[in-house]
Design a protein around this motif. Structure first.
Motif, PDB file in Angstrom:
ATOM      1  N   THR A   2       0.823  -1.206   0.000  1.00 53.76           N
ATOM      2  CA  THR A   2       0.000   0.000   0.000  1.00 53.76           C
ATOM      3  C   THR A   2       0.860   1.260   0.000  1.00 53.76           C
ATOM      4  N   ASP A   4       3.100   1.935  -1.995  1.00 48.72           N
ATOM      5  CA  ASP A   4       3.370   2.292  -3.388  1.00 48.72           C
ATOM      6  C   ASP A   4       2.272   3.158  -3.991  1.00 48.72           C
ATOM      7  N   TRP A   5       1.126   3.245  -3.343  1.00 51.59           N
ATOM      8  CA  TRP A   5       0.007   4.020  -3.876  1.00 51.59           C
ATOM      9  C   TRP A   5       0.142   5.474  -3.458  1.00 51.59           C
ATOM     10  N   THR A   6       0.843   6.255  -4.261  1.00 53.53           N
ATOM     11  CA  THR A   6       0.999   7.682  -4.002  1.00 53.53           C
ATOM     12  C   THR A   6      -0.291   8.406  -4.381  1.00 53.53           C
ATOM     13  N   ALA A   9      -0.658   8.245  -8.118  1.00 55.49           N
ATOM     14  CA  ALA A   9      -1.102   6.931  -8.592  1.00 55.49           C
ATOM     15  C   ALA A   9      -2.597   6.747  -8.337  1.00 55.49           C
ATOM     16  N   GLN A 102       3.471   4.698 -12.011  1.00 53.51           N
ATOM     17  CA  GLN A 102       3.832   5.501 -10.830  1.00 53.51           C
ATOM     18  C   GLN A 102       4.246   4.596  -9.677  1.00 53.51           C
ATOM     19  N   ARG A 103       3.520   3.515  -9.478  1.00 47.54           N
ATOM     20  CA  ARG A 103       3.887   2.557  -8.424  1.00 47.54           C
ATOM     21  C   ARG A 103       5.266   1.970  -8.690  1.00 47.54           C
ATOM     22  N   ARG A 104       5.542   1.643  -9.948  1.00 44.26           N
ATOM     23  CA  ARG A 104       6.842   1.094 -10.321  1.00 44.26           C
ATOM     24  C   ARG A 104       7.952   2.097 -10.056  1.00 44.26           C
ATOM     25  N   ARG A 107       8.630   2.201  -6.343  1.00 43.76           N
ATOM     26  CA  ARG A 107       9.389   1.007  -5.924  1.00 43.76           C
ATOM     27  C   ARG A 107      10.851   1.099  -6.346  1.00 43.76           C
TER      28      ARG A 107
END
Length: 113
Positions: A2, A4-6, A9, A102-104, A107
């Motif tokens: 979770t 990773d969810w900016t 994103a 965006q998540r990538r 990360r």
């Protein structure tokens, strides 16, 4: 994860949901009314044809971006976003790709720090 969810994103994900619901609503309406969907895109006058060409060119350019960017970032199955747009709508798959991109990026930034 979770984390990773900016907010960016999530905004892209919200746009994907709106794109999916909005396009499928009108697709279903066209089916119920037995409208010639493809014919309407090209024969309903110059304004509709202009919008059709505008969106088609943007979707093609966006598809190239999706394929190139997915490969650059080593995102698996990037081609599925392009193929999926034929089954759903580019208004859904492009913002969905942007959310996953965006998540990538988050990360990748996290792993280098």
């Amino acid at each position: 994860m979770t984390r990773d969810w900016t907010p960016l994103a999530l905004a892209y994900l919200l746009l994907a949901v709106v794109g999916l619901i909005g396009t499928w609503w009108f697709n279903a309406l066209a089916i119920v009314q037995m409208v010639d969907f493809i014919g309407d895109l090209t024969t309903s006058g110059p304004a509709v044809s202009s919008i059709t060409v505008d969106l088609l060119v943007a979707a093609i350019a966006g598809s190239v971006f999706v394929l190139v960017e997915a490969r650059r970032l080593r995102m698996r199955f990037g081609w599925l976003y392009v193929a999926g747009s034929a089954l759903t709508a580019f208004a859904f798959t492009f913002p969905l790709f942007l959310a996953m991109r965006q998540r990538r990026l988050v990360r990748m930034a996290r792993s280098t720090s």
